[in-house]
Write a protein that holds these residues in place. Structure first.
Motif, mmCIF file in Angstrom:
data_model
loop_
_atom_site.group_PDB
_atom_site.id
_atom_site.type_symbol
_atom_site.label_atom_id
_atom_site.label_comp_id
_atom_site.label_asym_id
_atom_site.label_seq_id
_atom_site.Cartn_x
_atom_site.Cartn_y
_atom_site.Cartn_z
ATOM 1 N N PHE A 1 0.821 -1.210 0.000
ATOM 2 C CA PHE A 1 0.000 0.000 0.000
ATOM 3 C C PHE A 1 0.858 1.264 0.000
ATOM 4 C CE2 PHE A 1 0.960 -0.165 4.445
ATOM 5 C CZ PHE A 1 0.930 1.153 4.862
ATOM 6 N N TYR A 2 2.035 1.235 0.596
ATOM 7 C CA TYR A 2 2.855 2.434 0.670
ATOM 8 C C TYR A 2 3.530 2.773 -0.654
ATOM 9 C CZ TYR A 2 6.220 -1.263 1.719
ATOM 10 O OH TYR A 2 6.956 -2.418 1.699
ATOM 11 N N GLN B 1 1.616 2.440 -3.541
ATOM 12 C CA GLN B 1 0.499 2.719 -4.429
ATOM 13 C C GLN B 1 0.260 4.222 -4.543
ATOM 14 O OE1 GLN B 1 -2.762 0.530 -2.755
ATOM 15 N NE2 GLN B 1 -1.941 -1.436 -3.379
ATOM 16 N N THR C 1 -1.883 7.735 -4.971
ATOM 17 C CA THR C 1 -3.124 8.165 -4.328
ATOM 18 C C THR C 1 -3.781 9.292 -5.094
ATOM 19 O OG1 THR C 1 -1.994 9.784 -2.920
ATOM 20 C CG2 THR C 1 -2.255 7.552 -2.049
ATOM 21 N N ASP D 1 -0.997 14.641 -2.503
ATOM 22 C CA ASP D 1 -0.211 13.443 -2.237
ATOM 23 C C ASP D 1 0.955 13.778 -1.319
ATOM 24 O OD1 ASP D 1 1.662 14.674 -3.863
ATOM 25 O OD2 ASP D 1 1.471 13.240 -5.503
ATOM 26 N N TYR E 1 -5.107 11.547 0.408
ATOM 27 C CA TYR E 1 -4.952 10.095 0.228
ATOM 28 C C TYR E 1 -6.295 9.357 0.226
ATOM 29 C CZ TYR E 1 -0.571 11.763 2.289
ATOM 30 O OH TYR E 1 0.537 12.484 2.603
ATOM 31 N N TYR F 1 -8.261 8.079 -2.169
ATOM 32 C CA TYR F 1 -8.303 6.878 -3.014
ATOM 33 C C TYR F 1 -6.879 6.370 -3.216
ATOM 34 C CZ TYR F 1 -12.986 8.492 -4.174
ATOM 35 O OH TYR F 1 -14.285 8.902 -4.116
ATOM 36 N N ARG F 2 -6.702 5.062 -3.023
ATOM 37 C CA ARG F 2 -5.371 4.454 -3.168
ATOM 38 C C ARG F 2 -5.534 3.089 -3.812
ATOM 39 N NH1 ARG F 2 -0.527 4.798 -0.055
ATOM 40 N NH2 ARG F 2 -1.569 6.274 1.316
#
Length: 137
Positions: free
Chosen positions: A18-19, A21, A23, A28, A41, A43-44
């Motif tokens: 996730f880190y 991905q 956003t 951001d 952030y 939507y990711r």
């Protein structure tokens, strides 16, 4: 007008952390606004599409200007889900402070995202003395 498409190619059975991905929503980690009416952030996912139309113009010969922006975007876990349907949208209007023809400071009011409004401001980092000086640490 700007079109941004960021896609990840991930082997079957794996996922992107996730880190890593990208956003959409608010700003951001680098302070770049995208879908500004949403929280930062919001939507990711591994795949991202952003369409932006923006207009900025100075007022007479003053160092003050106006800015208008429309953002449409979408994120998806699979690349095949990135398309032009059901895009999240955001509208922004604001003022800019200009120097030498470049935007140095801006203040934007954003709305239209079904989650309220968001006011953002930013300053060009060159105003903070971020030149080629050596670090003190």
């Amino acid at each position: 007008i700007r079109f941004l498409l960021s896609e990840s190619i991930i082997p079957a059975g794996n996922i992107e952390p996730f880190y890593l991905q990208p956003t959409l929503g608010g700003s951001d980690i680098n302070g770049n606004p995208a879908l500004s009416s949403y929280q930062d952030y919001r939507y990711r996912a591994a795949n991202l599409m952003l369409i932006r139309a923006s207009f900025e113009h100075s007022i007479y010969t003053w160092p003050l200007g106006i800015a208008l922006m429309i953002d449409e975007g979408k994120v998806a876990e699979r690349r095949s889900d990135i398309d032009f349907s059901h895009l999240a949208h955001s509208y922004s209007a604001g003022l800019t402070l200009r120097a030498g023809g470049f935007r140095m400071v801006y203040l934007l009011f954003s709305w239209g995202g079904h989650e309220g409004t968001h006011t953002t401001g930013s300053m060009n980092t060159s105003l903070l003395g971020g030149g080629a000086r050596p670090s003190l640490f």
